[in-house]
Design a protein around this motif. Structure first.
Motif, mmCIF file in Angstrom:
data_model
loop_
_atom_site.group_PDB
_atom_site.id
_atom_site.type_symbol
_atom_site.label_atom_id
_atom_site.label_comp_id
_atom_site.label_asym_id
_atom_site.label_seq_id
_atom_site.Cartn_x
_atom_site.Cartn_y
_atom_site.Cartn_z
ATOM 1 N N LEU A 26 0.821 -1.210 0.000
ATOM 2 C CA LEU A 26 0.000 0.000 0.000
ATOM 3 C C LEU A 26 0.856 1.261 0.000
ATOM 4 N N ARG A 27 1.864 1.288 0.849
ATOM 5 C CA ARG A 27 2.745 2.455 0.932
ATOM 6 C C ARG A 27 3.830 2.419 -0.136
ATOM 7 N N LYS A 28 3.948 1.262 -0.802
ATOM 8 C CA LYS A 28 4.921 1.052 -1.878
ATOM 9 C C LYS A 28 6.350 1.314 -1.426
ATOM 10 N N LYS A 29 6.673 0.808 -0.235
ATOM 11 C CA LYS A 29 8.033 0.940 0.281
ATOM 12 C C LYS A 29 8.265 -0.124 1.350
ATOM 13 N N TYR A 30 9.535 -0.321 1.684
ATOM 14 C CA TYR A 30 9.891 -1.228 2.764
ATOM 15 C C TYR A 30 9.725 -0.501 4.093
ATOM 16 N N VAL A 31 9.160 -1.205 5.076
ATOM 17 C CA VAL A 31 8.972 -0.653 6.419
ATOM 18 C C VAL A 31 9.584 -1.626 7.423
ATOM 19 N N VAL A 32 9.914 -1.134 8.608
ATOM 20 C CA VAL A 32 10.520 -1.979 9.637
ATOM 21 C C VAL A 32 9.567 -3.111 9.994
ATOM 22 N N LEU A 33 10.113 -4.307 10.001
ATOM 23 C CA LEU A 33 9.323 -5.500 10.296
ATOM 24 C C LEU A 33 9.284 -5.746 11.801
ATOM 25 N N THR A 34 8.236 -5.214 12.432
ATOM 26 C CA THR A 34 7.983 -5.461 13.854
ATOM 27 C C THR A 34 6.931 -6.558 13.944
ATOM 28 N N PRO A 35 6.733 -7.146 15.113
ATOM 29 C CA PRO A 35 5.672 -8.148 15.247
ATOM 30 C C PRO A 35 4.286 -7.587 14.878
ATOM 31 N N GLU A 36 4.018 -6.326 15.209
ATOM 32 C CA GLU A 36 2.731 -5.718 14.827
ATOM 33 C C GLU A 36 2.641 -5.509 13.318
ATOM 34 N N GLU A 37 3.752 -5.112 12.699
ATOM 35 C CA GLU A 37 3.752 -4.911 11.243
ATOM 36 C C GLU A 37 3.544 -6.229 10.512
ATOM 37 N N TRP A 38 4.073 -7.301 11.057
ATOM 38 C CA TRP A 38 3.869 -8.638 10.490
ATOM 39 C C TRP A 38 2.375 -8.956 10.433
ATOM 40 N N VAL A 39 1.668 -8.674 11.520
ATOM 41 C CA VAL A 39 0.211 -8.895 11.563
ATOM 42 C C VAL A 39 -0.472 -7.958 10.570
#
Length: 152
Positions: A26-39
């Protein structure tokens, strides 16, 4: 990362210094992979692939204000008129869904007025349909799929 109770998807992960990053479609970029971001990324792909919501209607971490406080919603799906349709709060898999979490999302939704509210930690999912006239939350068995005729 934890195995979740959501369909798997073809994710892209890369390393950047000390962080793992995941590609956000959606944001068309890489974001930090946190446990919440994984969900959150699993939920996004579930909305897109399984429930057929258009990308253009989904917003991630949009700011809103409630009682003069700035809040961020994890995911919000809008209808074609730009009004909130589905509010989703994502927690990391190790975070239990408590009454406090439900209250937090209910407070957010007082400002947003989304028709549906979802809370998930990737393992447990709760969905309600909101009746603002009676101020009642009706539990649903599943997240409603996209229906263009309901989006107006």
């Amino acid at each position: 990362m934890d195995r979740l109770n959501l369909p798997p998807f073809a994710y892209k992960v890369k390393k950047s210094e000390a962080n793992s990053l995941i590609f956000d479609a959606l944001r068309k970029k890489y974001v930090v992979l946190t446990p919440e971001e994984w969900v959150r990324q699993h939920v996004v792909h579930y909305l897109l692939q399984e429930l057929r919501y258009p990308k253009s209607l989904i917003s991630i971490e949009r700011g809103t204000s409630y009682n003069k406080l700035q809040k961020r919603t994890d995911l919000c799906v809008y209808n074609s008129d730009g009004k909130p349709h589905l509010l989703i709060e994502c927690k990391a898999a190790h975070i239990p869904i408590t009454q406090e979490v439900v209250k937090q999302v209910s407070v957010y939704n007082q400002a947003l007025q989304a028709r549906y509210v979802v809370i998930t930690n990737g393992l447990q999912h709760y969905c309600w349909q909101v009746d603002f006239d009676t101020k009642r939350y009706q539990p649903l068995q599943e997240i409603p799929p996209f229906k263009a005729e309901e989006q107006v």
